[in-house]
Enzyme design. Structure first.
Site, PDB file in Angstrom:
ATOM      1  CG  ASP A   1      39.552  50.867  37.428  1.00  0.00           C
ATOM      2  OD1 ASP A   1      38.886  49.335  37.722  1.00  0.00           O
ATOM      3  OD2 ASP A   1      38.751  51.792  38.249  1.00  0.00           O
TER       4      ASP A   1
ATOM      5  CE1 TYR B   1      45.139  44.059  44.156  1.00  0.00           C
ATOM      6  CE2 TYR B   1      43.194  43.379  44.716  1.00  0.00           C
ATOM      7  CZ  TYR B   1      43.823  44.264  43.836  1.00  0.00           C
ATOM      8  OH  TYR B   1      43.047  45.337  43.498  1.00  0.00           O
TER       9      TYR B   1
ATOM     10  CG  ASP C   1      56.092  51.567  31.636  1.00  0.00           C
ATOM     11  OD1 ASP C   1      56.143  50.578  31.622  1.00  0.00           O
ATOM     12  OD2 ASP C   1      56.635  52.466  31.901  1.00  0.00           O
TER      13      ASP C   1
ATOM     14  CG  ASP D   1      42.461  47.092  41.262  1.00  0.00           C
ATOM     15  OD1 ASP D   1      41.476  47.327  40.550  1.00  0.00           O
ATOM     16  OD2 ASP D   1      43.409  47.943  41.570  1.00  0.00           O
TER      17      ASP D   1
ATOM     18  CE  LYS E   1      58.423  49.415  36.005  1.00  0.00           C
ATOM     19  NZ  LYS E   1      58.410  50.183  34.626  1.00  0.00           N
TER      20      LYS E   1
HETATM   21  C1  IPM Z   1      37.901  45.476  41.620  1.00  0.00           C
HETATM   22  C2  IPM Z   1      37.937  46.210  43.166  1.00  0.00           C
HETATM   23  C3  IPM Z   1      38.420  45.691  43.869  1.00  0.00           C
HETATM   24  C4  IPM Z   1      39.859  44.629  43.625  1.00  0.00           C
HETATM   25  C5  IPM Z   1      37.961  45.844  45.655  1.00  0.00           C
HETATM   26  C6  IPM Z   1      36.554  46.082  45.785  1.00  0.00           C
HETATM   27  C7  IPM Z   1      38.991  44.864  46.229  1.00  0.00           C
HETATM   28  O1  IPM Z   1      38.549  47.288  42.065  1.00  0.00           O
HETATM   29  O2  IPM Z   1      37.204  44.032  41.603  1.00  0.00           O
HETATM   30  O3  IPM Z   1      38.470  45.695  40.710  1.00  0.00           O
HETATM   31  O4  IPM Z   1      40.596  46.173  43.640  1.00  0.00           O
HETATM   32  O5  IPM Z   1      39.657  43.876  43.419  1.00  0.00           O
HETATM   33 MG    MG Z   2      39.375  47.364  40.483  1.00  0.00          MG
END
Ligand code: IPM
Ligand code: MG
Length: 356
Positions: A250, A135, A222, A246, A190
């Site tokens: 999710d 990042y 993975d 990240d 990884k």
């Molecule tokens: C998160 C989001 C952010 C990230 C974006 C909006 C930059 O997806 O906080 O997970 O990738 O960290």
């Molecule tokens: Mg995110």
């Protein structure tokens, strides 16, 4: 206790308003100041993270953040896009430790796309390193390739990197968090392919020597993605790098049925923190009064706990949220037949009433 309130874009303003309502009935004294961030800040000042907003955030004990982003800004140059606001806050405030709990509330077991028995009682804490990795790694950019499969062709590149101290400090955070839970840490890497993540694994292993009471295992990313849907309850604390975190956070959030329920905290070494729902700005439902404010309200609870030293008030909010769920109140995202569908504001009001 000074709180910077940064609602941002999309549903951000609606959900943050409800969290502020909740904070205001706790009987505590806060100094709250709002500022623009994200697309709305770009519209007003030509930058997603105006100097004044950054200054306010840095001078506060905690930032209560909504969400940023809208498709209408996708064509802007990258430094001007709304997402740069959150990345800029993370970087400038040094918010390296990101806590993303994935908790399945009893009443919402049916909202998950997984079988109820797989997720009933689920309680995972994902700890994502937030200021390093690909990042923020330099160099990055576009250029003409001088080697590789197509010399002379246009190419783009990013740099994945982690230093020992960066890995050490997030590993300490993970082991210490595990001590307050079920004492198990899974470090996701990884290492079978990437130098950066072989190093990650080695450093986490070194730090583990100081925590003999905590069990550590290592898992490739993975496989971790697969295990999260196969047997999610095997995890307690998961610690990983910025990009893997990240993606996995999710995935983990959706196990619980609704990303609209999940808070997050991002902390620096001084326990100054930024608190935001795990979900995004959802411009498609903005202004309709149907967004779920509970993730933001629960983020406010995390803020009280981690940055403001108000554990009791944090627990009060969490208990109030459980109470409104038990009463059958649901926003659209967690609605199921037989429950009572309410608006964003009605949900906030219900939490306020439960607190009284
Ligand atoms: C998160 C989001 C952010 C990230 C974006 C909006 C930059 O997806 O906080 O997970 O990738 O960290
Ligand atoms: Mg995110």
């Amino acid at each position: 206790m000074k709180i910077a309130v940064l609602p941002g874009d999309g549903i951000g303003t609606e959900i943050v308003a409800e969290a502020v309502k909740v904070l205001n009935v706790l009987g505590l004294k806060f100094e709250m100041e709002s500022a623009l961030v994200g697309g709305v800040a770009y519209d007003a000042f030509g930058h997603p993270l105006p100097e004044a907003t950054l200054k306010l955030a840095m001078a506060s004990d905690a930032v209560l953040f909504g969400a940023v982003g809208d498709w209408k800004y996708d064509k802007l140059d990258r430094p001007l896009r709304p997402e740069q606001a959150i990345l800029g806050l993370r970087k400038n405030m040094g918010l390296f430790a990101n806590f993303r709990p994935a908790i399945c509330y009893e009443e919402l077991v049916g909202a998950s796309s997984l079988k109820p028995e797989l997720i009933a009682g689920l309680d995972i804490l994902i700890i994502r390193e937030l200021t390093g990795d690909i990042y923020f790694g330099q160099p990055r950019g576009r250029r003409i390739a001088t080697d590789g499969h197509f010399p002379g062709a246009e190419e783009a590149f990013d740099t994945m990197r982690y230093s020992r101290p960066e890995i050490e400090r997030i590993a300490h955070v993970a082991f210490q968090a595990a001590r307050k839970r079920h004492k198990r840490v899974t470090s996701v890497d990884k290492a079978n392919v990437l130098e950066t993540f072989q190093f990650w694994k080695d450093v986490v292993t070194d730090v583990h020597a100081q925590y003999p009471d905590v069990a550590l295992d290592h898992m490739y990313v993975d496989n971790a993605a697969m295990q999260l849907v196969k047997e999610p309850k095997r995890f307690d604390v998961v610690v990983t790098g910025n990009m893997f975190g990240d993606i996995l956070s999710d995935e983990a959030s959706m196990l619980t049925g609704s990303i609209g329920m999940l808070p997050s905290a991002s902390l620096n070494t001084k326990n100054q923190g930024l608190y935001e729902p795990s979900h995004g700005s959802a411009p498609d439902i903005a202004g309709k009064g149907i967004a779920n404010p509970l993730a933001t309200i629960l983020s406010a609870a995390m803020m009280l706990r981690f940055s403001l030293n108000q554990e009791e008030a944090a627990v009060r909010i969490e208990t109030a949220v459980k109470k409104v769920l038990a009463q059958g109140l649901r926003t659209a995202d967690i609605y199921s037949p037989g429950t009572n569908k309410v608006s964003t504001a009605q949900m906030g009001d219900a939490v306020v009433n439960a607190l009284r």
